[in-house]
Motif scaffolding. Structure first.
Motif, PDB file in Angstrom:
ATOM      1  N   PHE A  28      71.647 -30.198  -4.693  1.00 15.15           N
ATOM      2  CA  PHE A  28      72.275 -29.007  -5.275  1.00 15.15           C
ATOM      3  C   PHE A  28      73.146 -28.220  -4.286  1.00 15.15           C
ATOM      4  O   PHE A  28      74.073 -27.544  -4.713  1.00 15.15           O
ATOM      5  N   SER A  29      72.855 -28.260  -3.013  1.00 14.38           N
ATOM      6  CA  SER A  29      73.669 -27.526  -2.035  1.00 14.38           C
ATOM      7  C   SER A  29      73.791 -28.356  -0.759  1.00 14.38           C
ATOM      8  O   SER A  29      73.151 -28.045   0.254  1.00 14.38           O
ATOM      9  N   PRO A  30      74.570 -29.407  -0.779  1.00 12.66           N
ATOM     10  CA  PRO A  30      74.671 -30.287   0.404  1.00 12.66           C
ATOM     11  C   PRO A  30      75.311 -29.594   1.602  1.00 12.66           C
ATOM     12  O   PRO A  30      75.097 -30.020   2.731  1.00 12.66           O
ATOM     13  N   GLN A  31      76.103 -28.559   1.395  1.00 14.86           N
ATOM     14  CA  GLN A  31      76.737 -27.889   2.527  1.00 14.86           C
ATOM     15  C   GLN A  31      75.721 -27.183   3.426  1.00 14.86           C
ATOM     16  O   GLN A  31      76.003 -26.894   4.596  1.00 14.86           O
ATOM     17  N   GLN A  32      74.533 -26.866   2.879  1.00 11.91           N
ATOM     18  CA  GLN A  32      73.547 -26.113   3.646  1.00 11.91           C
ATOM     19  C   GLN A  32      72.468 -26.990   4.264  1.00 11.91           C
ATOM     20  O   GLN A  32      71.545 -26.489   4.898  1.00 11.91           O
TER      21      GLN A  32
END
Length: 1351
Positions: free
Chosen positions: A988-992
């Protein structure tokens, strides 16, 4: 008069004056306070050519001089025989400049105006003698003595007539010029000092020579000062050698003798000014006068000594840092300090004046106390007291400055340049004796004018080359009149007012009694005001615009009004000034308008009938009705036509004024409410009447307060108005006020009910008004729920009082409850809930059945009401449901649960119920409100239930935001949960993901690597591999992943979709390339330190990125890729050898197809960087070597330098030490200069000495451990060797590290490493934390040359 050898006739003196040459003039003034005043003028030398003195063939005779007629325009008659009168000395008074005395046109009442403080007059009689030797003869009273450069002394009387001529030209040729004069306190003796060092004493009664003193001081020095003391047979003199001598006069067997005693030797510091303390007749019994105080000013300090009963130094005070050319100055004055009169010495050198107070306490001890100093911005050459509070100073630019000592305020400046002040330079240089003085004294003498300035009894005289000027204080009338002559009326009034209030400075001529003083000054101010009125009318422009005339009077009129009010003379203002201004229509209008601010500020409370009539008429004619209303409510209206005023107020709707007229003029408080509907003004008026206050300001008379309250209540409860219509409802006044502002009207009643304590009639009115309110509002649909709620809130507050006497039917409260909680009415839901909550909070809950109230609140969805009731019953777990059901307050649930579970004041059972309820909702639905706050709540209070909560959330497909936790919150989760969280973040939030992996440490590496590889997150995978230790794998993953993305983006950028889109795609690709290079370079830099040369070269082969990521046909990216290649090469330079870098450049596909010129810049840049680093290294090495050599040589000199003892005896046993080499006695000399025997120190147990060792000892006699802490041990026997023990070595190493940075060996080693493969590049320095000394916070590279140290 018979001619004698010592006193020539006036004829001879007159003839000789014509032949004199002016060289210098010295003026001196001293006197007895009770006998006479006198002036002494020192050395005088007249030049015929300079002063245009005509040559005469036959000198005038005494008879011709006596027969000359007096000039009628220059009378010299004195009114006071004790003072030199200046009233009629000179017809003109020289202009001065006073601070804050300019006519600015605008009056500031707080501005300080001093006017002209000093009056300057020219002594024309003496001045004429100086110029043309003209003589006049009158009666002898006061004494003025003039000394000439030919050794003569001319004595004048108080009327400036020549009286005596002392000495001869032959004596003058032998003794030189007169350099100093002094007269004793009874004006019978004159001391005269000469430039060649002689001193003579004269009898002023008959002009006889009494003494000639030639041996009082060393020969070859000039007399700078000679002065009598208060003791009749004691004087002091000061010569150009800087010495001071005491002269004691004796008369034994008819022989006059003089004994000299040296008080101060010039070899110890040259004194250039002396000043004895003189006490007048009224202070002759002062306890200080018996000591014959003498102040002496040397070039470095002030000395205060007492001559009697024995010589004693009382105080010395250094100047501090001053200009060597500044003149030391001294001046005594008796000053009243704390109701006691004591002498104060003022002294200065430069721009700072110091004050020393000398006093004697009850025990007989003498104290010299330093007072507050006075700082100026000029170099002073003269210092004089003109009265005990005022100083007159002259600076080096020959400007007089009048300064008030208590306030340190400068009152006035006077330019004295035209005086051409005479200086005493020749005597301070001792030119008559060969100039044998020090350079310091000669430099000071350039500005000295000691003998040209003198002060006595409020008068100061200044001697110029052509005239003598006398300065006196003007009395207060003269200062005011001086301003009036210049037509500065506003300044004159301001100055006069300061005299009236006693705040003026340098005051002269006023009465000691305040009442008398104020009366005299007030009369003067009235006179000035009348003159000011006449001037304002005369100076008014007769022709021109009205605006110009108005501006003229707007400046003048407020001044008149202000000072009339200050003097409390409204009769003067309205009966004398106003009738004069009425003659001019513009002045009349300005005057009437100017009265308004004074009336509003209540400075004017009553006007005469004529002025009041004109004021109202003028305001009404000019449409200034607001001003009329403002003035009326501040004035006494007994002098007005009330009917006319009421009609005017009614016509112009001046309701405040109308109420004031009815109340104050007719004591009618009801008519304003009957005839006028004023809205909010009515509420305020009713509130004031019921509280006993007058409207709009003031208080109702105490005897009328009960009557007014009853009248107002009767008015409010009337059934109908006076002129009621048939359809009018009952209680119209209460109904109108309720409709206008229910809350404010009820607040007025609440404030009124607070005063109803023991008044039975008032309590009846209270119950009656409450019944009327219920009757009007409860059964009337015209009122909103909020208004009805305000009523019952008001009633609940009244019923909750302990001394309540009101009665309200409880059924009315039930009726209101049904009305507010009606579930069928959805309108104003929030308003009805808030009203009911307010009613319950003020105590209304006791009026309801709680169970019924709670049931109605739940049906009406009044969740705040439910929370209030549950809180009363301590059912906190049910409040959780209230928050969840209330859509407006769901976010507040988390804070509520946290407060219940963490704050004290709740039982364990109550907390457990809330915990269970909260856990139930967390597992089901609470995360949907705010997942971050839910996670924080779980971390704090449900850490043990995390597994079950997550399992429940997985079943419900609800997320828990663990990332939103407060950084201070510690939540310990198992590895499985962390890996689950990583998996969810990858989805859901690969950037983090990468940021989470860097902050978290509780996951397992292998499982985390599998998760990131599954989701193809190359950056996160590379980080985990690097953390695992597989740098090669991390490098390959990062390189392949980034290059794959770049290849895809590059292929998309080559599609022909238009020029603008292609440009955007290219820029995006370049940014992506730059980001990829940054990540790969950072990885290579971190890993290169642990790799060998071959592995480094393999890693740094990322230059092939251009060949892999960009199509050969994409030529548009070539220039940008060259810049990126440069960045890579710069980063490589820190880890790869230059030959390998050149080889990589030649193999690069971008440069390989071009010419050598394309890489010329790159190669030259590398060579330039190499040359710069090599030069920097060589320079730094040379500086370090030079610094090391200087430090070692300086330490060697310091260690080998010998110590010189302060004395030649032991400080403990006080015995001399032996200098013979054969002596075996050992001594110790410390760096402070103290000397001890070794055995003495051992007995005092300050250290232990061992044979053949040098030990560190503490000085036994040292006061400061900083100045003598370390001592050196010397023995007269030669020590074969010296060693340090372990403790001393450790202390020395600690001391050395405190005062030294990193070792030079470490610096050189670090620089040497730069030649190897690991040297940091200039464009990409090594990151902090690598262990280099260059990255230490305390590292300082001192490249400046070493400081010079005096040997």
């Amino acid at each position: 008069m018979a001619e004698s050898p010592d006193c020539r006739s006036l004829v001879s003196a007159s003839s000789q004056l014509n032949l004199m040459e002016i060289e210098a003039v010295r003026l001196r003034l001293t006197a007895s306070v009770f006998v006479c005043g006198f002036v002494e003028i020192g050395s005088l030398q007249i030049d015929d050519k300079e002063f245009d003195i005509p040559q005469v063939d036959t000198p005038p005779t005494l008879e011709s001089i006596l027969n000359e007629p007096e000039d009628e325009d220059e009378p010299f008659i004195l009114e006071d025989t004790c003072l030199l009168n200046t009233e009629n000395i000179d017809a003109h008074s020289c202009e001065t400049s006073s601070l804050a005395s300019s006519d600015s046109g605008d009056l500031e009442m707080n501005a300080t105006v001093h006017g002209s403080v000093l009056r300057r007059n020219v002594l024309k009689g003496i001045s004429a003698q100086i110029v043309s030797a003209a003589v006049r003869l009158t009666t002898v009273s006061n004494v003025i003595a003039v000394g000439t450069s030919h050794g003569l002394v001319l004595v004048f009387d108080q009327n400036q007539a020549l009286r005596l001529c002392l000495g001869t030209t032959a004596t003058g040729a032998e003794y030189g010029a007169v350099s100093a004069l002094s007269i004793n306190h009874d004006c019978t003796r004159l001391l005269c000092g000469f430039a060649k060092g002689q001193i003579t004493m004269w009898d002023l009664a008959n002009g006889k020579l009494l003494r000639t003193i030639t041996d009082a001081h060393p020969p070859g020095t000039a007399i700078l000062h000679v002065k009598f003391t208060d003791h009749p047979a004691l004087a002091v003199c000061n010569d150009s050698g800087g010495s001071v001598f005491e002269l004691s006069f004796r008369r034994v067997m008819g022989m006059r003798t003089c004994e000299s005693r040296c008080l101060f030797s010039g070899s110890k510091g040259e004194v250039c000014c002396v000043e004895p303390l003189h006490a007048g007749l009224e202070l002759k019994d002062h306890p200080i006068s018996q000591y014959s105080l003498l102040a002496m000013a040397s070039l470095t300090k002030i000395l205060l000594i007492g001559l009697k009963p024995s010589l004693k130094v009382w105080m010395t005070f250094p100047y501090g840092k001053t200009d060597p050319a500044s003149v030391p100055l001294l001046a005594w004055q008796f000053v009243a300090v704390q109701k006691t009169i004591n002498p104060v010495l003022a002294f200065c050198r430069g721009d700072t004046i110091h004050f020393l107070l000398v006093k004697k306490d009850e025990s007989g001890t003498i104290h010299v106390i330093k007072q507050r100093q006075l700082q100026l911005n000029c170099d002073l050459i003269s210092l004089s007291w003109i009265n005990p509070r005022t100083l007159v100073l002259m600076d080096s630019t020959e400007k007089l400055r009048v300064v008030d000592r208590p306030s340190q305020e400068e009152l006035e400046t006077v330019d004295m340049a035209e005086l051409q002040l005479v200086y005493n330079s020749s005597h301070f240089k001792s030119l008559a004796t060969g100039g044998n003085v020090s350079q310091a004294l000669a430099l000071v003498g350039e500005k000295t004018c000691y003998q040209s300035v003198c002060s006595y009894a409020g008068q100061i005289m200044y001697l110029g080359t052509k005239s003598v000027h006398i300065m006196t204080l003007r009395n207060w009338r003269e200062r005011v009149d001086h301003l009036l002559k210049q037509e500065k009326f506003m300044e004159a009034l301001s100055l006069a007012w300061s005299f009236h209030e006693g705040t003026a400075k340098a005051v002269l001529g006023q009465s000691f009694y305040p009442a008398k003083r104020k009366g005299v000054v007030a009369d003067k101010m009235v006179e000035i005001l009348l003159q000011y009125v006449d001037r304002s009318l005369k100076k008014c422009p007769e022709q021109g615009k009205i605006q110009v005339m108005e501006q003229h009077f707007q400046v003048m009129v407020p001044v008149m009004v202000d000072y009339c009010l200050l003097l409390q003379r409204t009769d003067l203002l309205f009966n004398q000034i106003y009738p004069r201004l009425v003659e001019n229509s513009v002045a009349r209008g300005v005057f009437l308008e100017s009265l308004e601010p004074y009336i509003l500020s209540e400075r004017i409370g009553c006007l005469t009938a004529a002025v009041m009539r004109d004021l109202l008429s003028y305001f009404q004619e000019n449409g200034m009705m607001d001003s009329v209303e403002g003035c009326l409510v501040h004035m006494d209206i007994t002098n007005l036509d009330i009917q006319q005023v009421v009609q005017m107020c009614w016509d112009n709707q001046l309701y405040d004024a109308m109420i004031y007229v009815f109340n104050s003029g007719m004591n009618d408080y009801i008519s304003p409410m009957e005839h006028v509907v004023m809205g909010n003004k009515m509420l305020v008026y009713i509130s004031c009447c019921l509280a006993g206050r007058a409207y709009p300001l003031g208080d109702i008379p105490e005897d009328l307060v009960p009557q007014v309250k009853n009248q107002v209540f009767e008015f409010l409860i009337r059934l109908h108005s006076v002129e009621a219509a048939q359809e009018e409802e009952v209680y119209p006044y209460i109904r109108t006020l309720l409709h206008f502002d229910t809350r404010e009207f009820l607040n007025v009643l609440a404030l009124t009910f607070e005063d109803f304590k023991n008044d039975k009639q008032a309590l009846e009115y209270q119950q009656r008004i409450v019944d009327i309110l219920l009757k009007v509002m409860v059964d009337n649909s015209d009122f909103t729920p909020s208004q009805v709620g305000c009523l019952f809130t008001f009633l609940a507050r009244q019923l909750a009082k302990p001394d309540n006497t009101l009665f309200v039917n409880r059924k009315l409260f039930d009726q209101v409850l049904e009305f507010l909680c009606s579930p069928d009415d959805d309108s104003r839901h929030t308003e009805r809930q808030q009203v009911l909550l307010e009613l319950l909070q003020v105590g209304g809950v006791v009026q309801f059945d709680e169970e019924r109230l709670l049931d109605l609140a739940e049906k009406a969805e009044f969740y705040q009401i439910c929370e209030f009731m549950y809180d009363r019953k301590h059912l906190y777990n049910k409040i959780v449901d209230c928050y969840l059901k209330d859509p407006l307050r769901k976010e507040e649930l988390f804070n509520y649960i946290h407060n219940i579970l963490s704050m004290p004041g709740y039982s364990s059972e109550e907390k457990q119920l809330v915990w269970v309820k909260a856990l139930q909702h967390v597992k089901v639905s609470q995360t949907s409100i705010n997942s971050a706050k839910t996670a924080e709540l779980v971390a704090v209070h449900f850490a043990d239930e995390v597994q079950s909560i997550i399992t429940s959330l997985q079943v419900c497909s609800i997320g828990l935001d663990v990332e939103g936790l407060n950084p201070q919150t510690v939540l310990r989760l198992g590895p499985d949960l962390h890996e689950l969280l990583v998996d969810l973040q990858c989805q859901f939030s690969p950037q983090q993901v990468t940021a989470f992996l860097k902050t978290s440490q509780d996951y397992r590496l292998e499982e985390a690597i599998q998760i990131t590889e599954k989701h193809k997150l190359h950056e996160a995978t590379a980080y985990l591999l690097e953390k695992k230790g597989d740098v090669q794998g991390a490098f390959e993953v990062l390189l392949q992943g980034e290059l794959h993305k770049l290849a895809l983006e590059g292929s998309e950028a080559d599609k022909p979709d238009g020029e603008e889109e292609e440009s955007d795609e290219v820029q995006s690709l370049l940014r992506r390339v730059e980001e990829a290079l940054h990540d790969i370079i950072a990885l290579c830099q971190r890993s290169s330190h642990g790799l060998n040369q071959q592995q480094r070269e393999k890693h740094w082969c990322i230059m092939n990125l251009a060949k892999c990521s960009v199509s050969p046909d994409c030529f548009s990216l070539s220039s940008a890729l060259k810049e990126l290649t440069m960045k890579v090469l710069n980063s490589m330079s820190s880890f790869i050898a230059p030959p390998a870098i050149i080889q990589r450049i030649l193999q690069d596909p971008v440069y390989g197809k071009g010419k050598l010129a394309e890489i010329q810049g790159l190669i030259l840049g590398m060579l330039e960087t190499f040359n710069y680093e090599q030069t920097l290294l060589e320079t730094t090495t040379n500086l370090l070597n030079s610094d090391l050599h200087w430090s070692l040589s300086h330490l060697r000199k310091a260690v080998s330098r010998g110590l010189h003892p302060r004395q030649y005896h032991c400080n403990i046993c006080l015995q001399q030490y032996k200098r013979r080499q054969e002596s075996e006695e050992e001594i110790i000399i410390f760096s402070c200069g103290h000397l001890y025997h070794c055995q003495c120190l051992q007995r005092k147990e300050v250290g232990v000495l061992t044979e053949g060792c040098v030990r560190t000892l503490e000085c036994y006699g040292s006061v400061s451990m900083l100045s003598c802490y370390v001592g050196m041990f010397f023995s007269l026997q030669m020590l074969s060797e010296a060693t340090l023990d372990a403790q001393q070595t450790q202390a020395w190493d600690h001391f050395r590290t405190l005062y030294r940075g990193p070792s030079r060996l470490a610096v050189l080693t670090e620089l040497t490493h730069s030649h190897g493969n690991e040297r940091p590049g200039l464009s990409n320095p090594v990151h902090p934390g690598t262990g280099s000394i260059y990255h230490s916070e305390n590292f300082q590279l001192k490249l400046s040359p070493p400081p010079l140290v005096e040997e």
